[in-house]
Design a protein around this motif. Structure first.
Motif, PDB file in Angstrom:
ATOM      1  N   ARG A  12       4.642 -26.706 -39.654  1.00  0.00           N
ATOM      2  CA  ARG A  12       3.749 -25.574 -39.916  1.00  0.00           C
ATOM      3  C   ARG A  12       4.225 -24.322 -39.189  1.00  0.00           C
ATOM      4  O   ARG A  12       4.120 -23.208 -39.704  1.00  0.00           O
ATOM      5  N   ASP A  13       4.776 -24.505 -37.990  1.00  0.00           N
ATOM      6  CA  ASP A  13       5.253 -23.351 -37.223  1.00  0.00           C
ATOM      7  C   ASP A  13       6.417 -22.671 -37.940  1.00  0.00           C
ATOM      8  O   ASP A  13       6.496 -21.436 -37.993  1.00  0.00           O
ATOM      9  N   THR A  14       7.333 -23.462 -38.484  1.00  0.00           N
ATOM     10  CA  THR A  14       8.458 -22.889 -39.226  1.00  0.00           C
ATOM     11  C   THR A  14       7.962 -22.156 -40.468  1.00  0.00           C
ATOM     12  O   THR A  14       8.440 -21.062 -40.796  1.00  0.00           O
ATOM     13  N   PHE A  15       6.979 -22.749 -41.155  1.00  0.00           N
ATOM     14  CA  PHE A  15       6.445 -22.157 -42.385  1.00  0.00           C
ATOM     15  C   PHE A  15       5.767 -20.812 -42.119  1.00  0.00           C
ATOM     16  O   PHE A  15       5.880 -19.878 -42.910  1.00  0.00           O
ATOM     17  N   THR A  16       5.071 -20.684 -41.015  1.00  0.00           N
ATOM     18  CA  THR A  16       4.287 -19.472 -40.735  1.00  0.00           C
ATOM     19  C   THR A  16       5.013 -18.472 -39.842  1.00  0.00           C
ATOM     20  O   THR A  16       4.494 -17.383 -39.592  1.00  0.00           O
TER      21      THR A  16
END
Length: 460
Positions: free
Chosen positions: A175-179
């Protein structure tokens, strides 16, 4: 298949099989090169509405005009005249021809990851040429795409795609990479949105094929139901592959991936075997698609010749039942574009963008025909036509002008043949509206030639 025996689920499988092609395997890199996650999600929302409306345009026209069965260009010809119909048919044919070069390039580039000799541009050009002529030789001798090939290629492309979705969702998505850069701060949001549009059309090419099966449906209502189910299934896979990729690699990393970018993303999650799995699926899928699309390339030429828009000789079949002259013309033009694309160092992405512009011609004009057909009948069909028309025209606006101009240049030789054939038959060349279209094509072609000559336009 006998008439009116095809079930709704068979229709769904046919729609999914004809729509999912090579584009989804290159999707992570294609979209990562132009947009961040936020623009990607909004782009798919717009494409979902727009492409579904286009699919329904052909379904509605198939129901309203069952006597028009000469391919997707027949609706345009019926509503807007011979020349606009011819231009749409020519655009669909040229899009298919250019797509062939793109398919083969992706096939050999994927092999090149494991066998570097195919990464040499001359070896690649020769390999694409040889493949095209070998398939032509087989087609002229009555080669048909067997049911076994259809089954193998469908399984070959769906298994790695579904494996990608499951493995990346559970093992690799962050999720961190996505956001991290959700709105793609490196470029304006509207520019990102425009950049993503033609890629979303490319991966939906073939969705218009749902209308082809309407005559075989057990119930006419099944066609609409199957169109929605099939379309949403394809859309779900496309959105899943796009979204999950942004959760594994950053936009910059996705943009730097090779053409088989789905394989590269899965390899980043599970190791080399993931890349091999996707690569094998891609190669089998693309090879099957190459055979079937080269066979189908001849169809618009044959249909237009039978309708008198091209010389009648182009519709002749040989002793093996093959439209050999139309297939020879298609293969010669495929060879021509191999030379053009490889001499200009065109990328797979450039081939896709130009092919998509050509495919848009029958989409735009068919949607306009539906609007004209239903203009005095306010209701669902008119609304579908309006949405599809606005969406298609906006795609042309969103496209890089270089592809629009080169598209005009690509259509011009066909226009010359059309004029010669009309004069030979003693028929009127153009009406007033058609003269305007011809003038626009000629201006676009002249600008394209001038741009290519001075270097301001290129396919790099």
């Amino acid at each position: 298949m006998s008439n009116r025996t095809v079930s709704v689920w068979t229709l769904v499988s046919l729609i999914i099989g004809s729509t999912i092609g090579s584009g989804i395997f290159a999707l992570p890199q294609n979209i990562g090169s132009v947009a961040g996650p936020g623009a990607m999600l909004l782009g798919w929302a717009i494409a979902g509405v727009g492409m579904l409306s286009i699919a329904f345009v052909f379904q509605i026209l198939a129901v309203r005009k069952p006597e028009l069965d000469s391919g997707v260009y027949a609706y345009v010809r019926a509503g807007l005249g011979d020349f606009i119909g011819f231009t749409s048919g020519m655009g669909y044919w040229l899009g298919s021809v250019m797509a062939q070069v793109g398919y083969a390039t992706l096939f050999f580039n994927t092999l090149g990851y494991y066998f570097p000799v195919f990464l040499n541009r001359w070896v690649l050009a020769i390999s694409v040429s040889v493949l095209s002529w070998v398939i032509y030789w087989g087609l002229t001798r009555g080669l048909k795409q067997a049911a076994v090939m259809n089954a193998v290629t469908t399984i070959a492309k769906l298994v790695p795609i579904l494996a990608f979705v499951v493995l990346v969702a559970f093992l690799g998505f962050s999720r961190d990479t996505f956001t991290a850069d959700f709105w793609g701060s490196g470029m304006p949001f509207t520019q990102q949105l425009k950049g993503i549009m033609l890629y979303t059309v490319w991966v939906f090419i073939g969705i218009e094929g749902a209308s082809v099966y309407s005559k075989q449906a057990a119930r006419r209502s099944d066609v609409g139901k199957a169109t929605i189910i099939g379309f949403l299934s394809v859309l779900a896979l496309l959105v899943a592959v796009s979204t999950l990729s942004y959760g594994v690699l950053s936009q910059e990393e996705l943009a730097a991936l090779p053409d088989n970018s789905m394989g590269a993303v899965l390899e980043a999650v599970v190791g080399p075997w993931g890349g091999v799995l996707v690569s094998v699926g891609l190669c089998l899928s693309v090879l099957g698609a190459y055979v079937s699309w080269q066979m189908l390339c001849a169809e618009p030429i044959v249909l237009m010749a039978e309708d008198g828009l091209l010389p009648e000789s182009m519709a002749r079949h040989n002793a093996n039942g093959s439209p050999s002259r139309a297939q020879l013309l298609s293969t010669v033009v495929i060879q021509f574009f191999v030379v053009v694309f490889f001499l200009s160092s065109a990328s797979y992405t450039a081939m896709v963008q130009l092919a998509t512009i050509m495919y848009l011609l029958p989409y735009i004009f068919s949607a306009i025909y539906l609007v004209l057909l239903t203009a005095r009948e306010p209701g669902k069909d008119l609304a579908v036509g309006v949405v599809a028309s606005v969406y298609s025209l906006w795609l042309i606006y969103a496209a890089d002008p270089v592809y629009v101009l080169l598209g005009a240049l690509a259509v011009l030789p066909g226009t010359i043949v059309y004029v010669w054939n009309r004069r030979r038959r003693g028929e009127r060349l153009f009406n007033t509206f058609e003269w305007v279209v011809v003038a626009l094509v000629c201006v676009g072609a002249v600008v394209a030639v001038a741009g290519l000559a001075d270097g301001s336009l290129s396919l790099d």
